[in-house]
Design a protein around this motif. Structure first.
Motif, PDB file in Angstrom:
ATOM      1  N   GLU A 157      13.063 -78.784 -63.018  1.00  0.00           N
ATOM      2  CA  GLU A 157      13.701 -77.480 -62.858  1.00  0.00           C
ATOM      3  C   GLU A 157      12.713 -76.509 -62.224  1.00  0.00           C
ATOM      4  OE1 GLU A 157      16.619 -75.644 -65.857  1.00  0.00           O
ATOM      5  OE2 GLU A 157      14.679 -74.749 -66.334  1.00  0.00           O
ATOM      6  N   ARG A 158      13.242 -75.655 -61.344  1.00  0.00           N
ATOM      7  CA  ARG A 158      12.427 -74.615 -60.723  1.00  0.00           C
ATOM      8  C   ARG A 158      13.198 -73.313 -60.776  1.00  0.00           C
ATOM      9  NH1 ARG A 158      12.024 -71.615 -56.204  1.00  0.00           N
ATOM     10  NH2 ARG A 158       9.937 -71.114 -55.458  1.00  0.00           N
TER      11      ARG A 158
ATOM     12  N   ILE B 114      16.427 -57.591 -55.878  1.00  0.00           N
ATOM     13  CA  ILE B 114      15.768 -58.773 -56.437  1.00  0.00           C
ATOM     14  C   ILE B 114      16.816 -59.872 -56.546  1.00  0.00           C
ATOM     15  CG2 ILE B 114      14.626 -59.746 -58.476  1.00  0.00           C
ATOM     16  CD1 ILE B 114      13.680 -56.833 -59.095  1.00  0.00           C
ATOM     17  N   ALA B 115      16.461 -61.063 -56.105  1.00  0.00           N
ATOM     18  CA  ALA B 115      17.353 -62.217 -56.213  1.00  0.00           C
ATOM     19  C   ALA B 115      16.637 -63.310 -56.993  1.00  0.00           C
ATOM     20  CB  ALA B 115      17.732 -62.740 -54.829  1.00  0.00           C
ATOM     21  N   GLY B 116      17.378 -63.968 -57.858  1.00  0.00           N
ATOM     22  CA  GLY B 116      16.793 -65.050 -58.649  1.00  0.00           C
ATOM     23  C   GLY B 116      17.680 -66.270 -58.620  1.00  0.00           C
ATOM     24  N   GLY B 117      17.060 -67.434 -58.643  1.00  0.00           N
ATOM     25  CA  GLY B 117      17.827 -68.672 -58.647  1.00  0.00           C
ATOM     26  C   GLY B 117      17.109 -69.774 -59.403  1.00  0.00           C
ATOM     27  N   ARG B 118      17.899 -70.713 -59.876  1.00  0.00           N
ATOM     28  CA  ARG B 118      17.349 -71.861 -60.595  1.00  0.00           C
ATOM     29  C   ARG B 118      17.879 -73.134 -59.936  1.00  0.00           C
ATOM     30  NH1 ARG B 118      19.045 -70.852 -65.694  1.00  0.00           N
ATOM     31  NH2 ARG B 118      17.124 -69.736 -66.100  1.00  0.00           N
TER      32      ARG B 118
ATOM     33  N   TRP C 276      22.344 -75.765 -58.443  1.00  0.00           N
ATOM     34  CA  TRP C 276      21.786 -74.455 -58.148  1.00  0.00           C
ATOM     35  C   TRP C 276      22.556 -73.421 -58.945  1.00  0.00           C
ATOM     36  CZ3 TRP C 276      23.992 -70.028 -56.058  1.00  0.00           C
ATOM     37  CH2 TRP C 276      23.096 -68.982 -55.812  1.00  0.00           C
ATOM     38  N   GLU C 277      21.831 -72.440 -59.489  1.00  0.00           N
ATOM     39  CA  GLU C 277      22.449 -71.378 -60.271  1.00  0.00           C
ATOM     40  C   GLU C 277      21.841 -70.037 -59.875  1.00  0.00           C
ATOM     41  OE1 GLU C 277      22.810 -70.056 -64.973  1.00  0.00           O
ATOM     42  OE2 GLU C 277      21.623 -71.795 -64.433  1.00  0.00           O
ATOM     43  N   ASP C 278      22.690 -69.059 -59.593  1.00  0.00           N
ATOM     44  CA  ASP C 278      22.243 -67.693 -59.337  1.00  0.00           C
ATOM     45  C   ASP C 278      21.969 -67.050 -60.693  1.00  0.00           C
ATOM     46  OD1 ASP C 278      21.864 -65.035 -58.668  1.00  0.00           O
ATOM     47  OD2 ASP C 278      23.790 -64.801 -57.667  1.00  0.00           O
ATOM     48  N   ILE C 279      20.753 -66.605 -60.918  1.00  0.00           N
ATOM     49  CA  ILE C 279      20.406 -65.999 -62.202  1.00  0.00           C
ATOM     50  C   ILE C 279      20.127 -64.505 -62.056  1.00  0.00           C
ATOM     51  CG2 ILE C 279      19.599 -68.149 -63.232  1.00  0.00           C
ATOM     52  CD1 ILE C 279      16.723 -67.205 -62.680  1.00  0.00           C
ATOM     53  N   SER C 280      20.563 -63.914 -60.955  1.00  0.00           N
ATOM     54  CA  SER C 280      20.368 -62.485 -60.724  1.00  0.00           C
ATOM     55  C   SER C 280      21.391 -61.688 -61.524  1.00  0.00           C
ATOM     56  CB  SER C 280      20.567 -62.146 -59.246  1.00  0.00           C
ATOM     57  OG  SER C 280      19.739 -62.924 -58.439  1.00  0.00           O
ATOM     58  N   SER C 281      20.925 -60.626 -62.121  1.00  0.00           N
ATOM     59  CA  SER C 281      21.835 -59.703 -62.806  1.00  0.00           C
ATOM     60  C   SER C 281      22.264 -58.626 -61.802  1.00  0.00           C
ATOM     61  CB  SER C 281      21.136 -59.055 -63.995  1.00  0.00           C
ATOM     62  OG  SER C 281      20.116 -58.177 -63.545  1.00  0.00           O
ATOM     63  N   ASP C 282      23.257 -57.844 -62.186  1.00  0.00           N
ATOM     64  CA  ASP C 282      23.661 -56.724 -61.331  1.00  0.00           C
ATOM     65  C   ASP C 282      22.502 -55.753 -61.134  1.00  0.00           C
ATOM     66  OD1 ASP C 282      26.214 -57.752 -61.018  1.00  0.00           O
ATOM     67  OD2 ASP C 282      27.079 -56.527 -62.616  1.00  0.00           O
TER      68      ASP C 282
END
Length: 64
Positions: free
Chosen positions: A42-43, A24-28, A11-17
């Motif tokens: 991958e999702r 907004i939150a993003g994850g992979r 799991w990776e957090d892909i959210s920027s500051d």
């Protein structure tokens, strides 16, 4: 080995500051073959809190 896993989850957090400031939150998520280290699935997903972090009306941001 008996019972050894063939696949793992990363799991990776892909959210920027800037994303977080806009609620907004993003994850992979990735499924990885542990023997070859190859990503086999991958999702990528994002969530937006439409209340922009408000706790009014008994809201709980990110609670859902």
């Amino acid at each position: 080995a008996i019972g050894a896993a063939n696949y793992g989850v990363q799991w990776e957090d892909i959210s920027s500051d800037a994303d977080r400031q806009a609620w907004i939150a993003g994850g992979r998520l990735a499924i990885v073959d542990l023997k070859t280290k190859v990503v086999i699935a991958e999702r990528t997903g994002f969530l937006l809190d439409p209340g922009q972090g408000s706790k009014g009306g008994f809201r709980s941001p990110w609670g859902w």
